[in-house]
Design an enzyme around this catalytic site. Structure first.
Site, PDB file in Angstrom:
ATOM      1  N   SER A 157      38.532  42.478  41.213  1.00 57.48           N
ATOM      2  CA  SER A 157      39.621  42.478  42.193  1.00 57.48           C
ATOM      3  C   SER A 157      40.259  43.862  42.199  1.00 57.48           C
ATOM      4  CB  SER A 157      40.642  41.379  41.873  1.00 57.48           C
ATOM      5  OG  SER A 157      41.622  41.303  42.885  1.00 57.48           O
ATOM      6  N   THR A 158      41.543  43.970  41.899  1.00 56.57           N
ATOM      7  CA  THR A 158      42.232  45.255  41.952  1.00 56.57           C
ATOM      8  C   THR A 158      41.567  46.279  41.042  1.00 56.57           C
ATOM      9  OG1 THR A 158      44.284  44.053  42.326  1.00 56.57           O
ATOM     10  CG2 THR A 158      44.478  46.378  41.731  1.00 56.57           C
ATOM     11  N   HIS A 184      37.269  40.814  45.548  1.00 53.94           N
ATOM     12  CA  HIS A 184      38.346  40.368  46.428  1.00 53.94           C
ATOM     13  C   HIS A 184      38.611  41.436  47.481  1.00 53.94           C
ATOM     14  CE1 HIS A 184      40.162  37.679  42.999  1.00 53.94           C
ATOM     15  NE2 HIS A 184      39.011  37.212  43.474  1.00 53.94           N
ATOM     16  N   MET A 272      43.834  41.488  39.255  1.00 53.71           N
ATOM     17  CA  MET A 272      45.018  40.655  39.037  1.00 53.71           C
ATOM     18  C   MET A 272      44.644  39.182  39.036  1.00 53.71           C
ATOM     19  SD  MET A 272      48.177  42.285  41.166  1.00 53.71           S
ATOM     20  CE  MET A 272      47.349  42.261  42.745  1.00 53.71           C
ATOM     21  N   ASP A 275      41.210  34.571  38.427  1.00 53.20           N
ATOM     22  CA  ASP A 275      39.950  34.160  39.034  1.00 53.20           C
ATOM     23  C   ASP A 275      38.782  34.619  38.159  1.00 53.20           C
ATOM     24  OD1 ASP A 275      38.130  33.159  40.853  1.00 53.20           O
ATOM     25  OD2 ASP A 275      38.231  34.924  42.175  1.00 53.20           O
TER      26      ASP A 275
END
Length: 332
Positions: A157-158, A184, A272, A275
């Site tokens: 993600s991030t 993401h 973050m 998940d």
């Protein structure tokens, strides 16, 4: 108080975004400018905790401003991106942007979920990476199932786009197994990101399509679709968001575990939230092998930390060590 510098060429957008930010307790827009050049100038004389940059601005665009800001001070920068700015946005992530967020389509009725995501981005960007108890990375070694593993699955993600580019560019020219990735990222942006990944490797990189036969190539889940692997084929669907996102890493990890069992190797990178943690638990139950990116090299140590907390992680490695491990596994 988190001090924010906001740069956008639209007076209306500057007002909308600054009004939104004032809704968040502990966050304050302390300076607003109308182009990237003024943003670079501002960070030379004032201290901010985070900069929010529009991607496309006159005088100096967001990408150029990002590079200028990073040259002055290594501080978190969040890009504001419209749907027509995908390529520039991906380039900004490569250049060190913390993350990006899409400009809301309906400025008069902001989606509460969008508000929460924006708040999370701002707050997470100000948290210093590596704060807390640092974990020592274990040496990269071939794990017990590395002799003939069948599939690699990766979640991020991030901070993930930059990490994935680093991993992909180090891959051997010929893979001996498939690599499936959930990053993401919104709809539209994944097309550009898949194309960018393809430029970094001699292997085929696809934005996954429903029904694709999984071969020894790299497949990226498209934005707004969950991706699973069933019967050796890609299955895309738009079930409800999981952990506030679609695609979700857990869908991919759990489906891989169900089909490939002990022949799954999963990597959970910077990001973050949590998940992927439950998916790693499922992979572990089926005899697969789990590797997370360590805290010291994560932009945000959220997703890996959640998996570690479940005690389902076999190795925590630096990004460089993950690259070495991945090459060991997929090399012909």
């Amino acid at each position: 108080m988190i001090k924010v510098l906001l740069a956008d060429d639209s007076a209306f957008m500057r007002k909308v975004i600054s009004d939104i930010i004032t809704r968040f307790p502990g966050v304050e827009v302390t300076k607003i400018v109308r182009n990237g050049a003024l943003a670079v100038e501002a960070v030379q004389t004032e201290i901010f905790d985070v900069v929010i940059l529009d991607v496309e601005m006159p005088v100096m665009d967001g990408l150029t401003a990002l590079k200028g800001i990073k040259a002055v001070r290594d501080m978190p920068v969040i890009m504001l991106s419209a749907l027509n700015n995908q390529a520039l946005t991906i380039a900004a992530l490569e250049a060190g942007a913390f993350d990006f967020i899409e400009k809301p389509l309906n400025l008069h009725a902001i989606d509460p979920e969008w508000l929460m995501m924006f708040a999370d981005q701002i707050i997470a960007s100000t948290k210093q990476k590596g704060v807390g108890t640092a974990r020592v990375s274990q040496p990269a070694m071939v794990h017990p199932v590395a002799v003939e593993p069948a599939i690699i699955v990766i979640g991020a993600s991030t901070g993930g786009p930059k990490a994935l580019l680093q991993l992909i560019q180090g891959l051997p020219a010929k893979l001996k197994m498939p690599i499936l990735i959930v990053q993401h990222m919104p709809k539209g942006f994944t097309t550009h990101f898949a194309n960018r990944l393809h430029e970094f490797t001699a292997n085929n990189v696809y934005e996954a399509a429903d029904g694709m036969v999984v071969e020894n190539a790299i497949y990226l889940a498209p934005g707004d679709y969950h991706m699973e692997i069933i019967g050796g084929r890609i299955k895309l669907h738009q079930a409800e968001k999981m952990h506030g996102t679609r695609p979700a890493v857990d869908y991919l990890f759990k489906s891989a575990a169900a089909q490939y069992g002990a022949r799954v190797t999963a990597f959970l990178l910077t990001g973050m939230g949590h998940d992927g943690a439950d998916g790693m638990a499922t992979i572990k139950q089926h005899g697969g092998y789990n590797i997370t990116q360590d805290e010291a090299t994560c932009i945000v140590y959220g997703m890996p930390k959640s998996a570690v907390a479940l005690k389902v992680v076999d190795e925590e490695l630096s990004l460089a060590a993950i690259s070495t491990k991945l090459n060991q596994l997929v090399g012909a």
